[in-house]
Design a protein around this motif. Structure first.
Motif, PDB file in Angstrom:
ATOM      1  N   ASP A 153      -2.476 -36.953 -43.985  1.00  0.00           N
ATOM      2  CA  ASP A 153      -3.357 -38.121 -43.964  1.00  0.00           C
ATOM      3  C   ASP A 153      -2.597 -39.273 -44.627  1.00  0.00           C
ATOM      4  OD1 ASP A 153      -5.702 -36.534 -43.123  1.00  0.00           O
ATOM      5  OD2 ASP A 153      -6.015 -36.044 -45.239  1.00  0.00           O
ATOM      6  N   VAL A 154      -2.875 -40.485 -43.806  1.00  0.00           N
ATOM      7  CA  VAL A 154      -2.299 -41.597 -44.263  1.00  0.00           C
ATOM      8  C   VAL A 154      -3.197 -42.682 -44.442  1.00  0.00           C
ATOM      9  CG1 VAL A 154      -0.596 -43.551 -43.477  1.00  0.00           C
ATOM     10  CG2 VAL A 154      -0.052 -41.028 -42.912  1.00  0.00           C
ATOM     11  N   GLU A 155      -3.386 -43.646 -45.417  1.00  0.00           N
ATOM     12  CA  GLU A 155      -4.150 -44.612 -45.665  1.00  0.00           C
ATOM     13  C   GLU A 155      -3.635 -45.912 -45.570  1.00  0.00           C
ATOM     14  OE1 GLU A 155      -6.295 -43.734 -49.324  1.00  0.00           O
ATOM     15  OE2 GLU A 155      -6.876 -41.555 -48.788  1.00  0.00           O
ATOM     16  N   LEU A 156      -4.095 -46.833 -44.993  1.00  0.00           N
ATOM     17  CA  LEU A 156      -3.599 -47.986 -44.742  1.00  0.00           C
ATOM     18  C   LEU A 156      -4.452 -49.024 -45.491  1.00  0.00           C
ATOM     19  CD1 LEU A 156      -2.512 -48.298 -40.881  1.00  0.00           C
ATOM     20  CD2 LEU A 156      -1.040 -47.999 -43.036  1.00  0.00           C
ATOM     21  N   ARG A 157      -3.993 -49.662 -46.670  1.00  0.00           N
ATOM     22  CA  ARG A 157      -4.882 -50.252 -47.373  1.00  0.00           C
ATOM     23  C   ARG A 157      -4.360 -51.873 -47.456  1.00  0.00           C
ATOM     24  NH1 ARG A 157      -6.146 -46.679 -52.891  1.00  0.00           N
ATOM     25  NH2 ARG A 157      -6.943 -44.944 -51.876  1.00  0.00           N
ATOM     26  N   PRO A 158      -5.460 -52.628 -47.200  1.00  0.00           N
ATOM     27  CA  PRO A 158      -5.054 -54.239 -47.558  1.00  0.00           C
ATOM     28  C   PRO A 158      -4.617 -54.581 -48.854  1.00  0.00           C
ATOM     29  CG  PRO A 158      -6.942 -54.083 -45.845  1.00  0.00           C
ATOM     30  CD  PRO A 158      -6.473 -52.564 -46.525  1.00  0.00           C
ATOM     31  N   LEU A 159      -3.670 -55.515 -48.840  1.00  0.00           N
ATOM     32  CA  LEU A 159      -3.228 -55.638 -50.502  1.00  0.00           C
ATOM     33  C   LEU A 159      -2.867 -57.096 -50.488  1.00  0.00           C
ATOM     34  CD1 LEU A 159      -2.963 -54.519 -53.205  1.00  0.00           C
ATOM     35  CD2 LEU A 159      -0.634 -53.940 -52.684  1.00  0.00           C
ATOM     36  N   ASP A 160      -3.559 -58.044 -50.823  1.00  0.00           N
ATOM     37  CA  ASP A 160      -3.171 -59.501 -50.952  1.00  0.00           C
ATOM     38  C   ASP A 160      -2.041 -59.901 -52.073  1.00  0.00           C
ATOM     39  OD1 ASP A 160      -3.113 -62.140 -50.724  1.00  0.00           O
ATOM     40  OD2 ASP A 160      -5.212 -62.235 -50.610  1.00  0.00           O
ATOM     41  N   VAL A 161      -0.729 -59.160 -51.995  1.00  0.00           N
ATOM     42  CA  VAL A 161       0.123 -59.503 -52.823  1.00  0.00           C
ATOM     43  C   VAL A 161       1.363 -59.924 -52.053  1.00  0.00           C
ATOM     44  CG1 VAL A 161       1.487 -58.618 -54.496  1.00  0.00           C
ATOM     45  CG2 VAL A 161      -0.619 -57.688 -54.595  1.00  0.00           C
ATOM     46  N   HIS A 162       2.219 -60.885 -52.567  1.00  0.00           N
ATOM     47  CA  HIS A 162       3.333 -61.378 -51.673  1.00  0.00           C
ATOM     48  C   HIS A 162       2.802 -62.194 -50.589  1.00  0.00           C
ATOM     49  CE1 HIS A 162       7.424 -61.623 -50.343  1.00  0.00           C
ATOM     50  NE2 HIS A 162       6.831 -61.000 -49.031  1.00  0.00           N
ATOM     51  N   SER A 163       2.031 -61.572 -49.736  1.00  0.00           N
ATOM     52  CA  SER A 163       1.535 -62.442 -48.239  1.00  0.00           C
ATOM     53  C   SER A 163       0.140 -61.935 -48.254  1.00  0.00           C
ATOM     54  CB  SER A 163       2.273 -61.681 -47.375  1.00  0.00           C
ATOM     55  OG  SER A 163       1.728 -62.391 -46.084  1.00  0.00           O
ATOM     56  N   ARG A 164      -0.666 -62.818 -48.027  1.00  0.00           N
ATOM     57  CA  ARG A 164      -2.197 -62.780 -47.907  1.00  0.00           C
ATOM     58  C   ARG A 164      -2.545 -61.531 -46.795  1.00  0.00           C
ATOM     59  NH1 ARG A 164      -4.024 -68.255 -46.734  1.00  0.00           N
ATOM     60  NH2 ARG A 164      -2.303 -68.944 -48.021  1.00  0.00           N
ATOM     61  N   ASP A 165      -1.598 -61.267 -45.901  1.00  0.00           N
ATOM     62  CA  ASP A 165      -2.053 -60.157 -44.794  1.00  0.00           C
ATOM     63  C   ASP A 165      -1.317 -58.825 -45.181  1.00  0.00           C
ATOM     64  OD1 ASP A 165       0.719 -61.398 -44.283  1.00  0.00           O
ATOM     65  OD2 ASP A 165       0.415 -60.423 -42.632  1.00  0.00           O
ATOM     66  N   GLY A 166      -0.861 -58.781 -46.420  1.00  0.00           N
ATOM     67  CA  GLY A 166      -0.334 -57.323 -46.837  1.00  0.00           C
ATOM     68  C   GLY A 166      -1.023 -56.019 -46.568  1.00  0.00           C
ATOM     69  N   VAL A 167      -0.347 -55.038 -46.243  1.00  0.00           N
ATOM     70  CA  VAL A 167      -0.995 -53.605 -45.915  1.00  0.00           C
ATOM     71  C   VAL A 167      -0.048 -52.571 -46.678  1.00  0.00           C
ATOM     72  CG1 VAL A 167      -1.783 -51.932 -44.255  1.00  0.00           C
ATOM     73  CG2 VAL A 167      -2.325 -54.552 -43.979  1.00  0.00           C
ATOM     74  N   ALA A 168      -0.565 -52.000 -47.579  1.00  0.00           N
ATOM     75  CA  ALA A 168       0.196 -50.767 -48.352  1.00  0.00           C
ATOM     76  C   ALA A 168      -0.018 -49.553 -47.445  1.00  0.00           C
ATOM     77  CB  ALA A 168      -0.014 -50.597 -49.821  1.00  0.00           C
ATOM     78  N   LEU A 169       0.765 -48.573 -47.500  1.00  0.00           N
ATOM     79  CA  LEU A 169       0.621 -47.398 -46.775  1.00  0.00           C
ATOM     80  C   LEU A 169       0.647 -46.110 -48.055  1.00  0.00           C
ATOM     81  CD1 LEU A 169       2.279 -45.949 -43.529  1.00  0.00           C
ATOM     82  CD2 LEU A 169       2.051 -44.537 -45.469  1.00  0.00           C
ATOM     83  N   LEU A 170      -0.413 -45.594 -48.322  1.00  0.00           N
ATOM     84  CA  LEU A 170      -0.622 -44.520 -49.284  1.00  0.00           C
ATOM     85  C   LEU A 170      -0.678 -43.070 -48.631  1.00  0.00           C
ATOM     86  CD1 LEU A 170      -0.968 -43.889 -52.406  1.00  0.00           C
ATOM     87  CD2 LEU A 170      -3.554 -43.970 -51.782  1.00  0.00           C
ATOM     88  N   LEU A 171      -0.012 -42.119 -49.066  1.00  0.00           N
ATOM     89  CA  LEU A 171       0.051 -40.783 -48.829  1.00  0.00           C
ATOM     90  C   LEU A 171      -0.630 -40.151 -49.921  1.00  0.00           C
ATOM     91  CD1 LEU A 171       3.552 -40.331 -47.406  1.00  0.00           C
ATOM     92  CD2 LEU A 171       1.468 -40.852 -46.014  1.00  0.00           C
TER      93      LEU A 171
END
Length: 232
Positions: A153-171
């Motif tokens: 399972d992989v979760e893509l989570r928007p994260l407005d850090v560094h760039s307003r369109d950031g997306v982190a990936l959580l396992l």
């Protein structure tokens, strides 16, 4: 062509491959003159990642050049991967320069990233080195997005850090966070100072997530190879 002679393949976590290049003193791979690849990416050291399970892979960012992206794809295919998807962490050049290599794949991005890429396409084409063609996302999402890469399972989570369109990936099972540029060497780089209040609030939100290790795109190669940065 851009040299990939210093690109190194790391395995910092189960089912995670890092493709790391740069941060080599006095080494340049494009030209002696200022250019975004040498002076705003390679000098920092940069990794793109792939989450791999069996014949499936999710590539997190397409690296700093077509040649780097081709190296990534060839290595995944050498390991038996037949199905590749791509997820973009944000719209900055050093994360999307290799999209052409994955033109036949699903390319996933947050809506804000898709919008920023549409705005930047012409300037990226004129940049040095040029990014052309820039392949647009084929799947655009809002909010969180959960994917399955084989049994992972992989979760893509928007994260407005560094760039307003950031997306982190959580396992979530292994508690590994692929942080994009939200965290660099476990610090945070403010690329949009006019939005610092939002940046700080988003870091507070990030601190509530359940992860044990951080794998940034820009970081020390030895720390990444050893499993990343601690969450504490």
């Amino acid at each position: 062509m851009v040299s990939t002679s210093t690109l190194r393949v790391l395995e910092p976590a189960p089912n995670v491959i890092a493709f790391y290049d740069g941060r080599i003193a006095e080494k340049r791979i494009v030209s002696p003159e200022w250019n975004w690849l040498d002076d705003a990416a390679y000098c920092l050291g940069i990794a793109s990642y792939a989450v791999v399970c069996g014949t499936e892979a999710l590539v997190y960012d397409t690296h700093i050049s077509i040649d780097h992206a081709r190296f990534v794809r060839n290595e995944l295919e050498r390991r038996g991967v037949t199905t590749v998807r791509v997820a973009l962490s944000h719209h900055h050049k050093d994360h999307v320069a290799g999209t052409e290599v994955f033109a036949d794949c699903e390319i996933i991005a947050a809506r804000k990233t898709a919008e920023m890429l549409a705005q930047k396409e012409d300037s990226y084409r004129k940049s040095n080195p040029s990014i052309s063609p820039l392949i647009k996302p084929t799947t655009v999402f809002d909010g969180d997005l959960t994917l399955s890469i084989g049994s992972i399972d992989v979760e893509l989570r928007p994260l407005d850090v560094h760039s307003r369109d950031g997306v982190a990936l959580l396992l979530p099972k292994s508690r590994v966070l692929l942080a994009g540029d939200a965290l660099e060497d476990s610090a945070t780089y403010v690329a949009e100072p006019g939005r610092l209040e939002i940046h700080m609030a988003e870091l507070d939100r990030l601190s509530t997530w359940d992860f044990a290790a951080i794998l940034p795109c820009h970081g020390d190669i030895n720390r990444i190879a050893e499993g990343g940065y601690s969450s504490v």
